[in-house]
Design an enzyme around this catalytic site. Sequence first.
Site, PDB file in Angstrom:
ATOM      1  N   HIS A 159     108.044 -31.803  45.078  1.00 23.88           N
ATOM      2  CA  HIS A 159     108.456 -33.111  45.235  1.00 23.88           C
ATOM      3  C   HIS A 159     109.784 -33.508  44.709  1.00 23.88           C
ATOM      4  CE1 HIS A 159     104.111 -34.813  45.086  1.00 23.88           C
ATOM      5  NE2 HIS A 159     103.855 -33.506  44.810  1.00 23.88           N
ATOM      6  N   ASP A 367     117.465 -37.540  44.320  1.00 29.26           N
ATOM      7  CA  ASP A 367     116.037 -37.867  44.087  1.00 29.26           C
ATOM      8  C   ASP A 367     115.290 -37.255  45.201  1.00 29.26           C
ATOM      9  OD1 ASP A 367     113.690 -38.774  43.013  1.00 29.26           O
ATOM     10  OD2 ASP A 367     114.965 -40.739  42.390  1.00 29.26           O
TER      11      ASP A 367
HETATM   12  O1  F6P Z   1     107.922 -34.780  40.758  1.00 33.53           O
HETATM   13  C1  F6P Z   1     108.693 -35.287  39.597  1.00 33.53           C
HETATM   14  C2  F6P Z   1     107.910 -34.943  38.185  1.00 33.53           C
HETATM   15  O2  F6P Z   1     107.735 -33.711  37.621  1.00 33.53           O
HETATM   16  C3  F6P Z   1     106.433 -35.442  38.359  1.00 33.53           C
HETATM   17  O3  F6P Z   1     105.453 -34.278  38.638  1.00 33.53           O
HETATM   18  C4  F6P Z   1     105.885 -36.410  37.455  1.00 33.53           C
HETATM   19  O4  F6P Z   1     105.270 -37.337  37.826  1.00 33.53           O
HETATM   20  C5  F6P Z   1     107.332 -36.961  36.866  1.00 33.53           C
HETATM   21  O5  F6P Z   1     108.390 -35.821  37.276  1.00 33.53           O
HETATM   22  C6  F6P Z   1     107.481 -36.908  35.511  1.00 33.53           C
HETATM   23  O6  F6P Z   1     107.588 -35.812  34.603  1.00 33.53           O
HETATM   24  P1  F6P Z   1     106.987 -35.336  33.547  1.00 33.53           P
HETATM   25  O7  F6P Z   1     105.431 -34.899  33.810  1.00 33.53           O
HETATM   26  O8  F6P Z   1     107.795 -34.268  32.956  1.00 33.53           O
HETATM   27  O9  F6P Z   1     106.735 -36.335  32.477  1.00 33.53           O
END
Ligand code: F6P
Length: 471
Positions: A159, A367
């Site tokens: 992602h 990003d």
């Molecule tokens: O893809 C980015 C990401 O790691 C997603 O998995 C998640 O929704 C977001 O960032 C928030 O991150 P965390 O789970 O570390 O709060």
Amino acid sequence: MPRLVVVSNRVPVPSSQGSTATAGGLAIALEAALKSHGGLWFGWSGKTSGEREVEWLEIRDVGNVTYAVADLNRRDVEEYYAGFANRALWPLCHYRLDLTDFSRKDMAGYFRVNRSFARLLAPLLRKDDLIWIHDYHLIPLASELRHMGVKNRIGYFHHIPWPPVDVLAALPVYDTIMRGLAAYDLVGLQTDYDVENFEGCLLREGFGKPLGGNWYESYGHRFQVGNFPIGIDTGAFVKTAAEAVKNPTVKRTLQSLNGRDLVIGVDRLDYSKGIGQRIEAFSRFCEMSPSARGQTTFLQITPKSRSEVPEYADMQREIAELTGRVNGQLGDVDWVPIRYVNKAIGQRELAGLYRMSKAGLVTPLRDGMNLVAKEYVAAQDPENPGVLVLSRFAGAARELDGALIVNPYDTEATANAIGRAISMPLDARRERYNAMMPKLRKHDVANWCRSYLDCLASAPEMPKEHPAAAS
Ligand code: F6P
């Protein structure tokens, strides 16, 4: 369609009332995918359970989705999540070698947790399941499952950005990471630029050879690599935004503005989002446009994130100080330039706030995609749309060409773009909005999911003896 098994680091299990707490873009996208297919969603509960080893799962059926989640112990969270995932892989993938902190202890924890997840997941799998693993926390999971004899099709979606080879190679175990990815049948990335970088890593470092089309062979395994830009549920978001004018928070905000223009930014508190640079640009805009002073309010909504990681804790302090300084310098007794809100806001309220904002500032330094950019556009009133100011370094910039594209490191240019957005004539705003909406409707989250899963499901059969299992 075989059963879909989705694996992600965090799994937002719905409450007993059936609603999930405010969730990030990834969780919203996966929830939409799973609800339409039905299936199993496996991962971390988000809870830390003392010192106990990861050895049991909580399983709950909600509608057509089975949620299977495990707690992690304190050491696992420190090493796997806060350590290797968020102090090594995250900064590295966001080109921040200066913030990358590699430790062998964290790396061992990362692989240990992935092995534990594989042990918990394997008994739940059926022969024909299509397994879809998400994000950088779980790169080695397929190879762990292969070691346990799992022969299903397994896809991975990344992602966040994929960095160029010279950035990735700074990670001492980058070859192990690449080897882990070669155990998948399909590696999905957000943009064509990420695919280019990934190919560069495979080819320049001699990890893989091209087989034509999007096929590669690496460590004796054939797999596909492709870009699948993630989307939003555009139709639903358009509707939510149109209805949100009645929302009490949205109404209160409108009243509190007292006729002033609103400019909005919404991001997790993360150094990749360029929040500091954006505040500097807004401050510069106010200095350059005396007529806008007192007439424009910048609302920055920034829920705290990963506070256990030192770089994030530092950043919390820095942004709060910067906001205070700008408000002190530019504000007046009856006007505060920046409203800085450190809490998560629900989807409905956000949709309404986007719709009433003359400009949406989405200016990350790097990003993967940035779904706020897509939501901001989808939320606009077609008769009177606001303008998106978008960083060239967000994956979304590859699609949203009706935005004002900026370099977030260039304060002066970003300040100018804010001014241009606020004063743009209606015809030009409509033209930009109309250029983007058909793309957002066509490439929505359902399309993302369908095109990825079609590609994964149509991959040829696995060789009988999988190399990862043989090594
Ligand atoms: O893809 C980015 C990401 O790691 C997603 O998995 C998640 O929704 C977001 O960032 C928030 O991150 P965390 O789970 O570390 O709060």
